[in-house]
Design a protein around this motif. Sequence first.
Motif, short mmCIF file in Angstrom:
data_model
loop_
_atom_site.label_atom_id
_atom_site.label_comp_id
_atom_site.label_asym_id
_atom_site.label_seq_id
_atom_site.Cartn_x
_atom_site.Cartn_y
_atom_site.Cartn_z
N PHE A 3 0.83 -1.21 0.00
CA PHE A 3 0.00 0.00 0.00
C PHE A 3 0.87 1.26 0.00
CE2 PHE A 3 -3.59 -2.67 1.28
CZ PHE A 3 -4.64 -2.03 0.67
N GLU A 23 -1.72 -6.08 1.13
CA GLU A 23 -1.50 -5.74 -0.28
C GLU A 23 -2.79 -5.19 -0.87
OE1 GLU A 23 -0.35 -8.01 -4.10
OE2 GLU A 23 0.22 -9.23 -2.38
N PRO A 24 -2.69 -4.16 -1.71
CA PRO A 24 -3.93 -3.67 -2.32
C PRO A 24 -4.50 -4.68 -3.32
CG PRO A 24 -2.03 -2.43 -3.14
CD PRO A 24 -1.51 -3.36 -2.09
N LYS A 51 -13.54 -2.87 -3.55
CA LYS A 51 -13.84 -1.57 -4.17
C LYS A 51 -14.13 -0.48 -3.13
CE LYS A 51 -18.71 -2.67 -4.91
NZ LYS A 51 -19.38 -1.84 -3.92
P1 AMP Z 1 -15.70 -4.80 -0.94
O1 AMP Z 1 -15.49 -5.27 -2.35
O2 AMP Z 1 -15.39 -3.38 -0.78
O3 AMP Z 1 -17.08 -5.16 -0.45
O4 AMP Z 1 -14.65 -5.57 0.00
C1 AMP Z 1 -14.69 -6.94 0.18
C2 AMP Z 1 -13.94 -7.39 1.42
O5 AMP Z 1 -12.55 -7.34 1.20
C3 AMP Z 1 -14.22 -6.57 2.66
O6 AMP Z 1 -14.51 -7.47 3.70
C4 AMP Z 1 -12.91 -5.84 2.93
O7 AMP Z 1 -12.70 -5.68 4.31
C5 AMP Z 1 -11.89 -6.76 2.31
N1 AMP Z 1 -10.70 -6.06 1.76
C6 AMP Z 1 -10.68 -4.87 1.13
N2 AMP Z 1 -9.43 -4.55 0.74
C7 AMP Z 1 -8.63 -5.56 1.13
C8 AMP Z 1 -7.23 -5.82 1.01
N3 AMP Z 1 -6.40 -4.97 0.38
N4 AMP Z 1 -6.76 -6.97 1.54
C9 AMP Z 1 -7.59 -7.84 2.16
N5 AMP Z 1 -8.91 -7.65 2.30
C10 AMP Z 1 -9.44 -6.54 1.79
#
Ligand code: AMP
Length: 441
Positions: A3, A23-24, A51
């Motif tokens: 990140f 990691e992103p 996202k």
């Molecule tokens: P979203 O697509 O925003 O609904 O995120 C899906 C899930 O991924 C959520 O539970 C976040 O907490 C998790 N998340 C988001 N970014 C990361 C990352 N870089 N590494 C691991 N988990 C992540």
Amino acid sequence: MSFDSLGLSADILRAVSEQGYSEPTPVQKQAIPLILQGRDLLAGAQTGTGKTAGFTLPLLHLLSQRPGHSARKPRALILTPTRELAAQIGDNVRAYGRHLPLKSAVIFGGVKINPQIEKLRRGVDILIATPGRLLDHVGQKTLDLSAVEILVLDEADRMLDMGFIHDIKKVLALLPRKRQNLLFSATYNATIRKLADGLLDNPAQVEVARRNTTAERVTQRVHPVDKARKRELLAWLIGDGDWQQVLVFTRTKHGANRLAEQLGKDGISAAAIHGNKSQGARTKALAGFKQGQIRVLVATDIAARGLDIDQLPHVVNYELPNVPEDYVHRIGRTGRAGREGEAISLVCVDEHKLLRDIEKLLKKPIDAQIIEGYEPDPSIPAEPIQMGRGARNGGQRHGRGGGQQRARGQGRPAGNGAGRGRGRAGRGRGRGGNGRGHRAA
Ligand code: AMP
């Protein structure tokens, strides 16, 4: 890639690392630098790709680097289709912004408006809202949107599906002309394009999971079965696979209630979540599901949209959705953020046309597997599917005979009539069937 190289401030990086993210994700890698440049963005990404952090992290960075104003009017507005999604984004904004002096508020309908008014009055930098309640506040003059610097439309496709286009247009008219716009959508169609064209200024584009394709880590499978035996098969699958957390989709609210009730009687803890349930009941069901007291959450499409449930390994389409794109949304609940998931569809003869439409959208067939003891009875004719109020696009028609299709099993002819067992316990029952004789639903 870590990140650190994305250009985010130390306070945000600290919060990210406290979340345990090392990691992103792909959408974060692509979107964060573009948003930090101040560009408008059109992003194709579904839930589960990370996202939310993809837009929240740079949004927090930009706001914290720029001076606010004394009146503390909202400087960022995040519009989302559902209450659950709004609440989840609110949680994320708070978590990622915990070392920053920014204030956020979540605003959605179905709960008392006064505490929201009070919160707005005290000053908010970031507002996360569903369109209807947001406009209620504007109407009551308890909200001033004239200082919004960044607008996020999250799950824009879903907002349009849910009929929010007029509300969105009303909100847009209340915002300052000069602002940064970010539009996130899992799918694209002509209406989204039109909205994007009118809204975005020379947007950068980011696309993760390809358009209308399903997450790669999700294994998809169809189990052909008679309609009357779906519940029995579901109970068997849950027990046989020892599934502890299953999200099950039905087409109607009534169907969700009935299925949850029946599973309960089978000794499988279940709750229904849909638009007719109070916000309190929905929150309680979701919490029980997340904490493991409820094994099966039965949901309609709209209620399930945007549910953020970690490590959801099993999604079951108890009934296929009327709109093929909803299939993609549904199975986006599993295999999230790099984890593996399984999406199972129980498909009866009435639904063959829906299945074909879904496979056309996916551009690939879904593996079909007949479970021994649950072979579909070929003498049962296809019947038209009852179109609930959720049917969109005018619905598709499913005429008798139109759905008759070749057997989709793995070499097992479906036509031997064995295992019909309508009205008696099916063969092939495993642990989940609890041994009691189920009557067909
Ligand atoms: P979203 O697509 O925003 O609904 O995120 C899906 C899930 O991924 C959520 O539970 C976040 O907490 C998790 N998340 C988001 N970014 C990361 C990352 N870089 N590494 C691991 N988990 C992540």
